[in-house]
Enzyme design. Structure first.
Site, mmCIF file in Angstrom:
data_model
loop_
_atom_site.group_PDB
_atom_site.id
_atom_site.type_symbol
_atom_site.label_atom_id
_atom_site.label_comp_id
_atom_site.label_asym_id
_atom_site.label_seq_id
_atom_site.Cartn_x
_atom_site.Cartn_y
_atom_site.Cartn_z
ATOM 1 N N GLU A 18 -6.210 -7.843 4.895
ATOM 2 C CA GLU A 18 -5.537 -8.753 4.126
ATOM 3 C C GLU A 18 -5.722 -10.315 4.497
ATOM 4 O O GLU A 18 -4.831 -11.130 3.846
ATOM 5 C CB GLU A 18 -4.171 -8.433 3.944
ATOM 6 C CG GLU A 18 -3.069 -8.489 5.384
ATOM 7 C CD GLU A 18 -3.121 -7.195 6.135
ATOM 8 O OE1 GLU A 18 -2.355 -7.244 6.963
ATOM 9 O OE2 GLU A 18 -4.261 -6.514 5.934
ATOM 10 N N ASN B 199 0.979 -1.025 0.213
ATOM 11 C CA ASN B 199 -0.036 0.033 0.067
ATOM 12 C C ASN B 199 0.696 1.183 0.071
ATOM 13 O O ASN B 199 0.742 2.024 -0.624
ATOM 14 C CB ASN B 199 -0.915 -0.092 1.351
ATOM 15 C CG ASN B 199 -2.501 -0.810 0.940
ATOM 16 O OD1 ASN B 199 -2.905 -0.979 -0.221
ATOM 17 N ND2 ASN B 199 -2.730 -1.203 2.001
#
Length: 528
Positions: free
Chosen positions: A429, A394
């Site tokens: 995740e 990210n």
């Protein structure tokens, strides 16, 4: 005088029943006869202004009587057929002209002729119009007798007796009158016809009081058959039309003025063949398509005492609107069913969406709780998976890059599981795979294969391949307990151990330690 009084008395009875078909013409007929007999009696009495005057006056009744006879017969035998304008004109033309000549004094002797020796008896030799009056009157009497005779033949019971009364009352005096006009009189100077009208009046009086004439005329047929919306058709054994009502007549050939007696194929030329073929031998109910409209048809056989069919009664009813309404109802029902199916589909889709993760398309945590509850008390394995160093992805590629990684891992997991097995996004995740009926050994082999496939594939971000690895924790029931939540918690502990142990590996949760023993052993690592 007696004949006139009897006629007036009977006219009074008939007038009181004037609501019945034929009663009003009967009353007018009897009044005409009263005028005829009364003026003829005054003629013989030579009452002023003289015998010739009263003899001429008899013709006010003479020409009116046949008209009333025809009107009486028509209303009695055909109560459903009103007189039309041309028929009225034809019927009243001769009496109208005659009454006009009488009122004007017979100018030129058109009615009674002329001659120097003419007296009260020789005047009936007649002029040219006198012959027209005679032909017109007897033509009406003959037609009336024919109509009453046909009615008498095709009816029975009280109606036949009523027709017989009318025939008897009409034919006797008119027969004598016919002989008198031809000149063959029993009494040369005396006309018996007015006297015999006493018989007519008495016969009609007998019919009114004894046979309930005009109380029991065929009003029932007119009201119950002619006015029915259903078509009614009566056929004989050879398929010839014996009777039909107004509704059936609307479907008949308009060029055929009198359909009775003709074959059904002639009366209904466009559909008669089909109608005759379909009702032949049929007894009961069927449905036919006539001129594009649906008709419900009921057929009943007319049988003799031996049970042999002598004809058929066919009744049909136009059910087009009913069938259209039924079709519209079926279409509405089908549309409603389609809408309900669509609503159910949308509800199922909405329900499915409520347990789906919008990013990856996998089931979400809500669905996981339901799936675990279903597996309570059953053997299963649960695999908890976490993407290694996801925060770094990210940070390097933004949330769009992180989303791409999540979708890639989700796609590989969804493509790897078999029917009945469940893949869920647990949060962030992390992913969960439920394997019903699979032991931890088999689940460990599959988990290792998935880990290696994910690591070998990677994800392309920004035009370059980014390596992706995952850590996995595995637990199963009943090895790690029978409660699904405890098994999931054991898998979470194994995942934590895999991450602590260096990531990109699979750990199996250690078996639970019984109470009173040493702490649990470290989670087993998958072979690499």
């Amino acid at each position: 005088m007696g004949s006139a009084l009897a006629a007036l008395l009977t006219a009074r009875f008939a007038w009181r029943r004037r609501q019945a078909p034929g009663a009003t013409p009967l009353a007018l007929l009897l009044l005409s006869l009263a005028v005829w007999t009364l003026t003829y009696a005054l003629h013989w009495l030579d009452v002023p202004p003289g015998a010739v005057f009263w003899l001429d006056a008899t013709f006010f009744g003479v020409v009116g009587a046949p008209v009333c006879v025809w009107l009486l017969t028509r209303e009695f035998t055909q109560p459903d057929r009103p007189m039309r304008g041309l028929e009225w004109l034809t019927l009243l033309a001769v009496p109208g002209v005659t009454w006009g000549l009488l009122l004007l004094g017979d100018p030129g002797g058109v009615l009674f002729g002329t001659g120097p020796t003419q007296d009260a008896h020789t005047r009936l030799a007649g002029g040219p119009w006198f012959r027209v009056v005679v032909l017109h009157g007897y033509a009406l009497i003959a037609l009336s007798a024919l109509a009453l005779g046909q009615f008498w033949l095709r009816t029975s019971g009280v109606y036949r007796r009523q027709a017989g009364v009318l025939l008897a009352g009409l034919c006797v005096p008119w027969g004598v009158n016919f002989v008198s006009v031809l000149g063959e009189r029993p009494f040369p100077d005396f006309d018996l016809t007015p006297m015999l009208f006493m018989v007519t009046a008495l016969v009609f009086l007998w019919g009114l009081l004894g046979f309930r004439l005009f109380d029991l005329v065929p009003v029932a047929r007119h009201q119950l058959v002619e006015q029915l919306g259903e078509g009614v058709l009566v056929l004989d054994g050879q398929g010839r039309v014996l009777d039909l009502n107004a509704s059936a007549r609307r479907l008949a050939d308009p060029a055929l003025a009198h359909p009775v007696g003709h074959p059904v194929t002639r009366v209904f030329p466009r559909r008669g063949g089909d109608l005759a073929a379909q009702i032949n031998g049929l007894e009961g109910q069927t449905e036919l398509l006539i001129d594009g409209r649906s008709h419900e048809v009921r057929v009943s056989h007319l049988r003799d005492r031996a049970g042999r069919s002598q004809g058929q009664v066919v009744v049909w009813r136009d059910v087009t609107r009913q069938r259209q309404a039924e079709a519209a109802l079926r279409r509405a029902h089908q549309e409603l069913q389609a809408r309900l199916t669509e609503i159910e589909r949308l509800q199922a889709e909405l329900s499915e969406q409520s347990v789906r993760d919008p990013l990856t398309g996998l089931h979400n945590r809500r669905h996981l709780g339901r799936a675990l509850e279903v597996l309570r008390g059953q053997p299963f394995s649960v695999l908890l998976l976490d993407i290694d160093h996801f925060k770094a992805v990210n940070d390097s590629y933004g949330h769009a890059g992180g989303d791409a990684v999540l979708r890639a891992v989700a796609g590989q997991l969804a493509g790897a599981v078999r029917p009945g097995e469940t893949v869920c996004r647990y949060g962030g995740e992390e992913f969960v795979v439920l394997l019903p009926g699979v032991g931890t050994d088999a689940a460990l082999a599959w988990a290792e294969g998935w880990r290696q496939a994910i690591a070998a594939r990677g994800v392309r971000l920004g035009g370059q391949r980014v390596p992706v690895t995952v850590s996995l924790g595995l637990a199963g029931a009943p090895e790690h307990g029978t409660d699904p939540d405890r098994v999931l918690l054991a898998a979470d502990g194994a995942l934590y151990a895999a991450k602590e142990g260096g990531r990109n590996q699979c750990r199996v949760a250690p078996p639970p330690v019984p109470e009173g023993t040493s702490p649990e052993a470290p989670a087993l690592e998958c072979p690499t």
